[in-house]
Scaffold this active site. Sequence first.
Site, PDB file in Angstrom:
ATOM      1  N   GLU A 133      -5.608  -8.367   0.819  1.00  0.00           N
ATOM      2  CA  GLU A 133      -6.259  -8.069   2.101  1.00  0.00           C
ATOM      3  C   GLU A 133      -7.719  -7.760   1.844  1.00  0.00           C
ATOM      4  O   GLU A 133      -8.039  -7.033   0.906  1.00  0.00           O
ATOM      5  CB  GLU A 133      -5.682  -6.811   2.782  1.00  0.00           C
ATOM      6  CG  GLU A 133      -4.324  -6.969   3.365  1.00  0.00           C
ATOM      7  CD  GLU A 133      -3.810  -5.665   3.991  1.00  0.00           C
ATOM      8  OE1 GLU A 133      -4.630  -4.809   4.398  1.00  0.00           O
ATOM      9  OE2 GLU A 133      -2.588  -5.513   4.047  1.00  0.00           O
ATOM     10  N   GLU A 175       0.796  -1.235   0.000  1.00  0.00           N
ATOM     11  CA  GLU A 175       0.000   0.000   0.000  1.00  0.00           C
ATOM     12  C   GLU A 175       0.823   1.277   0.000  1.00  0.00           C
ATOM     13  O   GLU A 175       0.730   2.082   0.953  1.00  0.00           O
ATOM     14  CB  GLU A 175      -0.953   0.027   1.204  1.00  0.00           C
ATOM     15  CG  GLU A 175      -2.034  -1.026   1.156  1.00  0.00           C
ATOM     16  CD  GLU A 175      -3.107  -0.832   2.231  1.00  0.00           C
ATOM     17  OE1 GLU A 175      -3.089   0.191   2.933  1.00  0.00           O
ATOM     18  OE2 GLU A 175      -3.966  -1.718   2.346  1.00  0.00           O
TER      19      GLU A 175
END
Length: 445
Positions: free
Chosen positions: A352, A166
């Site tokens: 995720e 991320e």
Amino acid sequence: DRILPVPTGIRWSAATAAFQIEGARRADGRGRSIWDDFVDTTGLVRDGSTAEPGPDSYHRSGEDIGLLQSLGVDRYRFSISWVRVQPDGHGAGVPAGVAYYDRLVDGLLDAGVEPFPTLYHWDLPSALEAGGGWLSRDTVDRFAEYTEIMADALGDRVKSWYTINEPVSTSLQGYAVGELAPGRHLLFDSLPTVHHQLLAHGRAAGILRERGAAEVGIVNNHTWVQPATDSEADQTAAHLYDMIHNQLFADPVLTGAYPDLTPLGVELPVQDGDMEIIGTPSEFYGVNFYNPTTIAAAPEGAPVPFVQVPTPGVAHTGFGELWGIAPRALTEFLTDAARRYGDRLPPVIIGENGASFPEPDEVDGPLHDPLRIDYLASHIGAVADAVAHGVRVDEYTVWSLLDNFEWADGFSQRFGLVHVDHETSARTPKASYEWYRTLIAESRS
Ligand code: GCO
């Protein structure tokens, strides 16, 4: 009977990250990261917690491995703490730090769970932040050196790697608005951190492949963006947000070029050859997905031109009203990405997906967590829909195996399939753990 439509042939996984589960911040010569600095600064973490004891996985990884084995996942997504390996971000690896991951990998393989590490999940060595952190191109060279150490240590057994987790969160929440470490408030001046993280991904991927890795990819956080109203101002703001949150991180990796940044008046520090490194095709594309995003134009004179507002008409998780529950948005995101990138999109791995809900700090038996089960079931169903529309998704990963340290929200948000008492580190599987175990077993029968 089956619990829900499950994408056939998909691999199942569960995820954690080093700083969120390991604790033991001073053990065996571990150095300091920007997250140590963040949690040690009074007032930055909502509940004042410091990631310790928490799950204390540095001392309890055997328990984690046992939980993963009974869960029956194909793989385990964990991250490596850079400062356990290189306390100051450079030089030879610390043997004890490397040995921890060495044992973890062996333990997972013995349990029949494939190790799938992430090299960087936000815990930059403080010594590198002092030299500019991700604003500095030198950090890319440091990351390459750290990657070489880990490839040499684990590459005989680890064949699949995530590089950077991320980068959007690090750039926008870490360097632009200061909600996450390193807590800087640079607004659009933070954007060189985008280029340096993506370049670090590309450099690391090359190093790992040269040393025999079978698959290497980045894992980006993505959201599906819609305007709050159909006014021109809201639509323009939503487009801009979509570009900054999604395309700015996906386009360079998948097409070798940045989107047009003229609307921001920003130029990235791109040098000759960088875009080839960043755009080298990956074996998979990692997507973390939690919620949709609804954007309105910011009032005149605001520091950034957009504001995030609650998505109308949907329930939300325990993380607050911006964490709307909209599984359709995941299907839309995936089918949009397949249209936009075509053949350039490799098989997707959902790196995720998960949700937090208010849950007690202490339990005396398995916690009943039907809201988490609903959330996971509906999002797995959304993946199945995207697959039915022709998107190739090879793996689905639940965030998280364990309740853990939720960054600036400390221990206040519980995302685990397994409840953790953050004082005693005791682990108690929740109903969702049993549900996921059954789902995995049934999907293979
Ligand atoms: C990430 C995520 C996780 C969070 C999860 C819930 O960057 O991968 O931020 O570390 O714990 O997304 O917010």
